[in-house]
Design a protein around this motif. Structure first.
Motif, PDB file in Angstrom:
ATOM      1  N   ILE A 187      -4.003  14.075  -0.593  1.00  0.00           N
ATOM      2  CA  ILE A 187      -4.631  13.718  -1.865  1.00  0.00           C
ATOM      3  C   ILE A 187      -5.606  12.572  -1.663  1.00  0.00           C
ATOM      4  N   ARG A 188      -6.446  12.359  -2.680  1.00  0.00           N
ATOM      5  CA  ARG A 188      -7.432  11.274  -2.654  1.00  0.00           C
ATOM      6  C   ARG A 188      -7.560  10.690  -4.067  1.00  0.00           C
ATOM      7  N   ASN A 189      -8.321   9.599  -4.172  1.00  0.00           N
ATOM      8  CA  ASN A 189      -8.601   8.958  -5.467  1.00  0.00           C
ATOM      9  C   ASN A 189      -7.319   8.687  -6.255  1.00  0.00           C
ATOM     10  N   LEU A 190      -6.366   8.072  -5.597  1.00  0.00           N
ATOM     11  CA  LEU A 190      -5.093   7.752  -6.237  1.00  0.00           C
ATOM     12  C   LEU A 190      -5.294   6.627  -7.247  1.00  0.00           C
ATOM     13  N   GLN A 191      -4.813   6.835  -8.473  1.00  0.00           N
ATOM     14  CA  GLN A 191      -4.962   5.851  -9.544  1.00  0.00           C
ATOM     15  C   GLN A 191      -3.628   5.637 -10.253  1.00  0.00           C
ATOM     16  N   TYR A 192      -3.339   4.363 -10.541  1.00  0.00           N
ATOM     17  CA  TYR A 192      -2.151   4.046 -11.333  1.00  0.00           C
ATOM     18  C   TYR A 192      -2.341   4.515 -12.768  1.00  0.00           C
ATOM     19  N   PHE A 193      -1.278   5.066 -13.363  1.00  0.00           N
ATOM     20  CA  PHE A 193      -1.329   5.535 -14.745  1.00  0.00           C
ATOM     21  C   PHE A 193      -0.519   4.608 -15.658  1.00  0.00           C
ATOM     22  N   GLN A 194       0.785   4.626 -15.569  1.00  0.00           N
ATOM     23  CA  GLN A 194       1.664   3.720 -16.295  1.00  0.00           C
ATOM     24  C   GLN A 194       3.076   3.883 -15.741  1.00  0.00           C
TER      25      GLN A 194
END
Length: 256
Positions: A187-194
């Motif tokens: 995977i790529r562009n890992l972003q925190y959500f909540q």
């Protein structure tokens, strides 16, 4: 003048079942709504609406007229959010209390030092509630989202890749590892959500969003029953709104 009496909110559990009134509210009274025994755990929780709250774990089932026992997860749909969160905290503290009666260093009985800590009077060791931290991630590929079914699911619905954080591992490293182990994908562009407390019995879920980078889907069948890529128009049954998985899926749907 007569002495004022204190009303208390009673978060009373038998195993994972929470006692509610017939109107599906938390009992609020001077005395507990059912008879408590010496073997029942009874601890101070916090205050709510200016009134004390107590968490109680019943050692044995009881019949309480005009009350009902309902599973904690189902209570999400019945209680106001603040009360549900308190119920979850109560369950976690009761679980921690039952598992920390004696010092793990010297074996002496532990004593409460605060509502959320215990101290050994013999060796001085201090014990705090511990959380099991897990990640959950919504992996997307263009207009598709990756949905999987864990072997642990009790119903026939599809959720997201998730797993526990290992010792010495960052949250981000855990996400990449779990996705690779369970699906064979990178995977790529890992972003925190909540994040979300997950009191079943003592977890913390940390949510992320990520994009597919490469690989062919290869399920880890020791963990998953099935999985695949889905578009918004052909989604299978998905988790209920109590879960962070549903919030991640709903967020993805809102951007389709």
């Amino acid at each position: 003048m007569p002495k004022s009496r204190t009303l208390t909110y009673w978060y009373i559990f038998y195993e994972d079942q929470l006692l509610l009134t017939e109107h599906h509210t938390i009992p609020c009274a001077e005395q507990p709504p059912c008879r408590l025994c010496d073997n029942d755990r009874n601890i101070l929780l916090t205050e709510h609406y200016g009134r004390p709250c107590r968490a109680v774990s019943l050692a044995n089932p009881q019949s309480c007229p005009e009350y009902c026992f309902i599973g904690l997860r189902e209570c999400y749909y019945l209680l106001p959010e603040a009360e549900y969160q308190l119920a979850g905290k109560a369950r976690e503290l009761l679980y921690w209390d039952a598992g920390t009666r004696y010092c793990g260093r010297c074996g002496a009985p532990l004593e409460y030092a605060s509502p959320i800590s215990k101290r050994c009077p013999s060796c001085g060791k201090t014990v705090w509630p511990q959380l099991s931290t897990a990640i959950i991630v919504a992996v997307t590929r263009g207009p598709e989202i990756l949905l999987v079914q864990s072997n642990q699911f009790k119903s026939d619905y599809m959720g997201l890749v998730a797993g526990f954080v290992e010792t010495g591992e960052s949250l981000e490293e855990c996400v990449h590892r779990e996705v690779m182990e369970e699906t064979g994908l990178t995977i790529r562009n890992l972003q925190y959500f909540q994040s979300q407390p997950w009191p079943y019995p003592c977890g913390l879920m940390v949510g992320f969003k990520a994009e597919y980078e490469s690989g062919e889907l290869r399920l880890q069948h020791s963990e998953l029953n099935k999985g695949g890529w889905f578009r918004s128009e052909n989604l299978p049954a998905i988790p209920g709104k109590v879960s962070l998985a549903r919030r991640l899926i709903d967020d993805w749907l809102a951007h389709q």
